[in-house]
Design an enzyme around this catalytic site. Structure first.
Site, PDB file in Angstrom:
ATOM      1  N   ASP B  11       0.831  -1.203   0.000  1.00 19.61           N
ATOM      2  CA  ASP B  11       0.000   0.000   0.000  1.00 19.61           C
ATOM      3  C   ASP B  11       0.872   1.262   0.000  1.00 19.61           C
ATOM      4  OD1 ASP B  11      -2.319   1.588   0.311  1.00 19.61           O
ATOM      5  OD2 ASP B  11      -2.067   1.567   2.486  1.00 19.61           O
ATOM      6  N   ASP B  13      -0.405   5.027   1.118  1.00 12.70           N
ATOM      7  CA  ASP B  13      -0.643   5.988   2.201  1.00 12.70           C
ATOM      8  C   ASP B  13      -0.569   5.326   3.565  1.00 12.70           C
ATOM      9  OD1 ASP B  13      -1.015   8.099   0.431  1.00 12.70           O
ATOM     10  OD2 ASP B  13      -3.064   7.442   0.044  1.00 12.70           O
TER      11      ASP B  13
END
Lengths: 177, 177
Positions: B11, B13
């Protein structure tokens, strides 16, 4: 899990969007390639332009705006809208190759396929998706895919025989609806 | 197939990019929220701002440029570079929620993670990816994922106990290298 909708990954270029018409228009403008050009089975567009121009497609495709006004492939809107009721439809495009295509493709989808939510749009490189069905014109995207593969006809794939083929969106509807 | 590298979906953020610091800076500018704000375990940033401002994050995050200059999470560059030798590393971000984030996230990745090829970047909504491992701070992304799940610590997920957790990139390195 058994009552969940099956998932379908649907490609963009040459499946729901038509970049070939736009390429031909641009080659016509720059090199007088005829607007009624027929791409021979197994060929890519660059096989049909003067040799000194055969990498020009890469320049065209990297321009901002190239993907924003592509024609919609006939039948794709109606059939995807119907499929979207019965299945979980995802648009999966190898957009990441062309940085300047990202916003154009996003806006194009919102204009022509507003019923596809942002949750169901994927811009990628390699298509490492887990869906039940994939509709795509490039067999390289089928390489690691374990679900049902539907090869959407395009001039460049006409000589390929080892995959279940759909020639148009009406044939997709017959198979999946 | 057995000699193929395992695939990891990583991922962006709160895992390799830090939007929290930027949120706090913007809230400080607009609402005097202190720059040394500590987000309490289980809370999101919007729980720590004046009530009339608690949807402001949605405005900030939709602005062009928000994602372009986020700080890099400590250790992520070194460890991902090493992981990229042993595994097939994919960056998988739910960027599609924010149209204006697409180019910023692409450019940010090219600047800070130039060893990740475009083929291995995926901007999506739902993370319907088929990889062997997923590193993510949001457990909703684990829901349909069948591989090994590593929950990357962030304030909002501190109260969650049912997942294998990594508190930082050094812990990822210990587990996977």
């Amino acid at each position: 899990m058994s009552h969940k909708k099956l998932k379908i990954a649907v490609d963009m270029d040459e499946v729901i969007a038509d970049p070939l018409i736009k390429f031909i228009q641009l080659y016509n403008r720059d090199y007088n390639v005829p607007l009624d050009l027929i791409i021979a089975p197994g060929n890519e567009i660059h096989h049909h332009v003067p040799e000194h121009a055969n990498m020009k497609w890469f320049e065209y495709i990297n321009e901002k705006g190239f993907f924003r006004d592509l024609p919609v492939i006939s039948g794709s809107q109606e059939v995807l809208k119907a499929l979207n009721e019965k299945y979980e439809v995802y648009i999966v495009s190898a957009a990441m190759e062309f940085r300047n295509s990202l916003e154009d493709k996003f806006d194009w989808l919102n204009e022509h396929f507003p019923f596809i939510a942002w949750t169901n749009i994927m811009f990628c490189g390699e298509k490492i998706v887990k869906t039940d069905i994939m509709i795509d014109d490039r067999i390289k995207n089928f390489a690691d895919f374990e679900g049902r593969k539907l090869l959407f006809s395009s001039p460049h794939n006409q000589l390929i025989t080892q995959h279940e083929r759909v020639n148009n969106w009406q044939e997709v509807a017959v198979k999946l609806l």
